[in-house]
Design a protein around this motif. Structure first.
Motif, PDB file in Angstrom:
ATOM      1  N   GLN A 114      -3.462  -4.879   9.150  1.00  0.00           N
ATOM      2  CA  GLN A 114      -1.952  -4.378  10.222  1.00  0.00           C
ATOM      3  C   GLN A 114      -1.282  -3.515  11.374  1.00  0.00           C
ATOM      4  OE1 GLN A 114      -1.532  -1.055   6.569  1.00  0.00           O
ATOM      5  NE2 GLN A 114      -3.718  -1.000   6.499  1.00  0.00           N
ATOM      6  N   SER A 164      -4.489  14.366   2.589  1.00  0.00           N
ATOM      7  CA  SER A 164      -6.029  14.197   2.712  1.00  0.00           C
ATOM      8  C   SER A 164      -6.219  15.133   0.606  1.00  0.00           C
ATOM      9  CB  SER A 164      -6.860  14.783   3.235  1.00  0.00           C
ATOM     10  OG  SER A 164      -7.241  15.826   3.603  1.00  0.00           O
ATOM     11  N   CYS A 219     -16.076  -2.372   8.051  1.00  0.00           N
ATOM     12  CA  CYS A 219     -15.188  -1.378   7.789  1.00  0.00           C
ATOM     13  C   CYS A 219     -13.817  -0.991   6.966  1.00  0.00           C
ATOM     14  CB  CYS A 219     -15.540  -0.528   9.091  1.00  0.00           C
ATOM     15  SG  CYS A 219     -16.701   0.236   9.941  1.00  0.00           S
ATOM     16  N   ALA A 264     -18.289  13.576  -2.328  1.00  0.00           N
ATOM     17  CA  ALA A 264     -18.053  14.290  -1.002  1.00  0.00           C
ATOM     18  C   ALA A 264     -17.413  13.869   0.387  1.00  0.00           C
ATOM     19  CB  ALA A 264     -19.653  14.302  -0.250  1.00  0.00           C
TER      20      ALA A 264
HETATM   21  C1  LIG Z   1      -4.201   8.183  -0.811  1.00  0.00           C
HETATM   22  C2  LIG Z   1      -5.322   8.330  -0.391  1.00  0.00           C
HETATM   23  C3  LIG Z   1      -6.040   9.321  -0.037  1.00  0.00           C
HETATM   24  C4  LIG Z   1      -7.352   9.549   0.344  1.00  0.00           C
HETATM   25  N1  LIG Z   1      -7.849  10.472   0.470  1.00  0.00           N
HETATM   26  C5  LIG Z   1      -9.480  11.224   0.531  1.00  0.00           C
HETATM   27  C6  LIG Z   1      -9.498  12.134   1.110  1.00  0.00           C
HETATM   28  O1  LIG Z   1      -9.836  13.255   1.000  1.00  0.00           O
HETATM   29  N2  LIG Z   1     -11.269  12.589   1.317  1.00  0.00           N
HETATM   30  C7  LIG Z   1     -12.351  11.062   1.276  1.00  0.00           C
HETATM   31  O2  LIG Z   1     -13.490  11.141   1.542  1.00  0.00           O
HETATM   32  N3  LIG Z   1     -11.717  10.079   0.545  1.00  0.00           N
HETATM   33  C8  LIG Z   1     -10.824   9.811   0.649  1.00  0.00           C
HETATM   34  N4  LIG Z   1      -9.831   8.747  -0.221  1.00  0.00           N
HETATM   35  C9  LIG Z   1     -10.122   7.778   0.246  1.00  0.00           C
HETATM   36  C10 LIG Z   1     -10.492   6.790   1.060  1.00  0.00           C
HETATM   37  O3  LIG Z   1      -9.392   5.583   1.071  1.00  0.00           O
HETATM   38  C11 LIG Z   1     -11.185   6.951   2.350  1.00  0.00           C
HETATM   39  O4  LIG Z   1     -11.910   8.177   2.699  1.00  0.00           O
HETATM   40  C12 LIG Z   1     -10.901   6.161   3.920  1.00  0.00           C
HETATM   41  O5  LIG Z   1     -10.286   6.678   4.476  1.00  0.00           O
HETATM   42  C13 LIG Z   1     -11.474   5.298   3.653  1.00  0.00           C
HETATM   43  O6  LIG Z   1     -11.374   4.431   5.168  1.00  0.00           O
HETATM   44  P1  LIG Z   1     -11.862   3.049   5.572  1.00  0.00           P
HETATM   45  O7  LIG Z   1     -11.731   3.165   7.277  1.00  0.00           O
HETATM   46  O8  LIG Z   1     -13.044   3.046   5.101  1.00  0.00           O
HETATM   47  O9  LIG Z   1     -11.159   2.424   4.764  1.00  0.00           O
HETATM   48  P2  LIG Z   1      -9.498   2.026   4.936  1.00  0.00           P
HETATM   49  O10 LIG Z   1      -8.663   3.586   5.152  1.00  0.00           O
HETATM   50  O11 LIG Z   1      -9.289   1.269   3.123  1.00  0.00           O
HETATM   51  O12 LIG Z   1      -9.099   1.159   5.918  1.00  0.00           O
HETATM   52  C14 LIG Z   1      -9.840  -0.530   6.034  1.00  0.00           C
HETATM   53  C15 LIG Z   1      -9.412  -0.902   7.106  1.00  0.00           C
HETATM   54  O13 LIG Z   1      -9.709  -2.245   6.706  1.00  0.00           O
HETATM   55  C16 LIG Z   1      -8.138  -3.065   7.004  1.00  0.00           C
HETATM   56  N5  LIG Z   1      -8.923  -3.726   6.604  1.00  0.00           N
HETATM   57  C17 LIG Z   1      -9.367  -4.199   4.599  1.00  0.00           C
HETATM   58  N6  LIG Z   1      -9.953  -6.362   5.492  1.00  0.00           N
HETATM   59  C18 LIG Z   1      -9.523  -6.578   6.439  1.00  0.00           C
HETATM   60  C19 LIG Z   1      -9.295  -7.592   6.570  1.00  0.00           C
HETATM   61  N7  LIG Z   1      -9.889  -8.848   5.655  1.00  0.00           N
HETATM   62  N8  LIG Z   1      -8.853  -8.837   7.509  1.00  0.00           N
HETATM   63  C20 LIG Z   1      -8.432  -7.156   8.547  1.00  0.00           C
HETATM   64  N9  LIG Z   1      -8.827  -6.357   8.306  1.00  0.00           N
HETATM   65  C21 LIG Z   1      -8.759  -6.070   6.779  1.00  0.00           C
HETATM   66  C22 LIG Z   1      -6.999  -2.708   6.528  1.00  0.00           C
HETATM   67  O14 LIG Z   1      -5.997  -3.166   6.509  1.00  0.00           O
HETATM   68  C23 LIG Z   1      -7.302  -1.342   6.364  1.00  0.00           C
HETATM   69  O15 LIG Z   1      -6.719  -0.837   8.255  1.00  0.00           O
HETATM   70  C24 LIG Z   1      -7.949   8.625   0.219  1.00  0.00           C
HETATM   71  C25 LIG Z   1      -7.696   7.421  -0.381  1.00  0.00           C
HETATM   72  C26 LIG Z   1      -6.561   7.058  -0.514  1.00  0.00           C
HETATM   73  C27 LIG Z   1      -5.795   5.912  -1.255  1.00  0.00           C
END
Ligand SMILES: Cc1cc2nc3c(=O)[nH]c(=O)nc-3n(C[C@H](O)[C@H](O)[C@H](O)COP(=O)(O)OP(=O)(O)OC[C@H]3O[C@@H](n4cnc5c(N)ncnc54)[C@H](O)[C@@H]3O)c2cc1C
Length: 501
Positions: A52, A69, A152, A404
């Motif tokens: 992104q 959240s 990640c 959690a």
């Molecule tokens: C609307 C919503 C609300 C949520 N609220 C909560 C909450 O309150 N508490 C909780 O514990 N969890 C919550 N979740 C779950 C939430 O997704 C995770 O907790 C957390 O935000 C995930 O973070 P992350 O960095 O692991 O993954 P993500 O937030 O999914 O970020 C992953 C990143 O990797 C990038 N990416 C993926 N594949 C590629 C690729 N091939 N090449 C380059 N970049 C890539 C994506 O573009 C993205 O920016 C929620 C989910 C949603 C959808």
């Protein structure tokens, strides 16, 4: 070591950059992992590749009204950075918090936005990953090599949400919107809106649009559990009144929340009927004795088999009580010109239909992985504690908690990875690959998650694509923060589950 080399391939010249560690994704996990790497192993070079055009991941992708959240930010935020606002936060507040972490720790120079990774190939000859992708702005191919790949990337496809295959969708004359791709131009004023879904997204969206729309209906196939509470933590307020430092407030409140969550989870397992009664009782108390709570807010499953959404200040239920929002529990037969025909025969009229129907699971960011030329089928692997995989060298994967805050596990995995990288350096080795030990060979191989324990739709639809789980703690993602926080720091890195080379 960060080296730029020009590698001549058969037909073209591609610049290949090398880093010790390559982090996929600049969501809350990627930024948290980068922070830990800079603090614990400042001598390692690293890059974060993000498809992104900004950081935030989930909090950048989702732009629907009211996005917030559903866990508290004392535990969803990082252990190292105090959260000073109300516990339930908007996506803007979360992005601003992450922005501060990036600025305060000089992480921006390590992030490459608009870099989508498409392939990652491991070579045992060089003991390196080759990561190939594309710049989403120019279409230019990019290639990196890295000793260690830190995944990640989250758990769902960011480019599109999940929409079931309903009959006659094309007949509907109004607009259909998925919350994951919320259009900027949509005008809800005085519109009749149906939101399909009953999870956290629906529960967040509905109260925030209820005042604007003519009416909003939550259409659900089956009810979900909710918890209601004030969007404030009394202990935090008291500590602040006493002018306790924010670092302390954060740590104390974090411990309190974790303690209470542990107790709540145990109660859900020990006395599910009582917990169910209490959760539903909270809703009845707001909606009154005449509201049909039995139909609309009494799930058939045990509490905690799916994530329980927190409804701050009961806003969803106050919207329903006011008559601006309502709930229909039924199944969709098909779409019509004017709305949705339900199996009961009722037709729900709508100008706009919002499909809050969930995600498309994407465990590896849609990256084609291969090891020594062989495409990696994730389903053929067994997970090492939900963060590494048998037969997959030099790779860690962040998959957080369901019950959690996700981020609690990001921190645990980061500590483990930094310890593992240090151990490898001390041993003078370049490669680590998990493998089943002699005593594990007759171990039953089970599905990634026990559906009896946790069964949201996006996991159930894709279980066949996920790695296997064993019946020993080493070969499971336990989903239990309270055990893992003690076990992870004591993982024996010389255990036979790790093969070094
Ligand atoms: C609307 C919503 C609300 C949520 N609220 C909560 C909450 O309150 N508490 C909780 O514990 N969890 C919550 N979740 C779950 C939430 O997704 C995770 O907790 C957390 O935000 C995930 O973070 P992350 O960095 O692991 O993954 P993500 O937030 O999914 O970020 C992953 C990143 O990797 C990038 N990416 C993926 N594949 C590629 C690729 N091939 N090449 C380059 N970049 C890539 C994506 O573009 C993205 O920016 C929620 C989910 C949603 C959808």
């Amino acid at each position: 070591m960060n080296v730029m080399t020009a590698v001549r391939a058969a037909s073209d010249t591609t610049t290949v950059e090398h880093f010790d560690v390559l982090i996929v994704g600049a969501g809350i996990s990627g930024i948290g992992s980068a922070y830990q790497l800079t603090k614990q192993l400042p001598d390692r070079s690293f890059v974060i590749l993000e498809s992104q055009d900004g950081f935030g991941g989930t909090w950048l992708t989702h732009r629907y009204p009211g996005i917030r959240s559903d866990s508290d930010l004392h535990t969803f935020g990082y252990s190292f950075k105090p959260w000073v606002g109300p516990p339930i936060a908007t996506s803007d507040e979360i992005k601003s918090y992450m922005g501060d972490v990036i600025a305060e720790n000089d992480l921006a120079r390590h992030i490459r936005y608009k870099h989508r990774i498409e392939r990652a190939s491991w070579s045992s000859e060089t003991n390196l990953w080759t990561i190939e992708g594309v710049r989403t702005d120019s279409g230019e191919p990019v290639t990196f090599t890295a000793n260690f790949l830190w995944m990640c990337q989250g758990y769902y496809r960011h480019s599109e949400g999940y929409t079931p295959d309903w009959k006659d969708v094309d007949k509907f004359k109004g607009r259909i919107v998925h919350p994951q791709l919320w259009p900027e131009d949509i005008d809800l004023k005085d519109k009749t809106v149906v939101v399909i879904g009953s999870g956290a997204t629906a529960a967040t969206l509905i109260p925030s649009i209820a005042d604007t729309c003519a009416h909003v209906t939550m259409l659900q196939r089956s009810p979900t559990y909710f918890r209601i509470g004030r969007n404030a933590i009394e202990l935090a307020e008291t500590l602040r009144q006493l002018q306790v430092k924010e670092e302390w407030v954060h740590e104390i409140v974090r411990r309190k929340i974790l303690f209470e969550q542990d107790a709540f989870t145990k109660r859900c397992l020990a006395e599910p009927e009582q917990v169910k009664k209490e959760l539903i009782g909270q809703i009845s108390a707001i909606l009154g004795p005449d509201y049909d709570v039995a139909t609309h807010f009494t799930p058939s499953y045990r509490p905690w088999r799916q994530r329980i959404a927190f409804v701050p200040d009961a806003d969803l239920f106050l919207g329903i009580k006011s008559g601006k929002a309502s709930v229909v529990t039924d199944e969709i037969d098909r779409f019509t010109e004017n709305g949705i025909l339900l199996k009961s025969g009722q037709e729900l009229a709508a100008d706009i239909i919002v499909t809050a129907t969930g995600f498309n699971l994407s465990m590896l960011g849609d990256i084609a992985l291969s090891v020594d030329g062989k495409p990696l089928d994730f389903a053929d692997t067994v997970t090492y504690r939900g963060m590494m995989f048998t037969g997959v060298p030099n790779m860690a994967w962040v998959f957080g908690y369901f019950r959690a805050s996700w981020t609690l596990r990001t921190d645990l995995v980061a500590d483990f990875v930094c310890r593992l990288l240090t151990h490898m350096k001390t041993k003078g080795v370049n490669k680590v690959v998990p493998q089943l030990r002699a005593e594990d060979h007759n171990m039953p191989l089970l599905s990634w998650i026990d559906p009896d324990n946790f069964n949201p739709g996006y996991m159930m639809r894709n279980m066949h694509l996920l790695p296997k789980r064993g019946d020993k703690p080493e070969w499971q993602h336990s989903q239990d923060y309270w055990t893992e926080k003690d076990e992870f720091p004591n993982i024996d890195l010389d255990d036979a589950a790790f093969v070094y080379g």
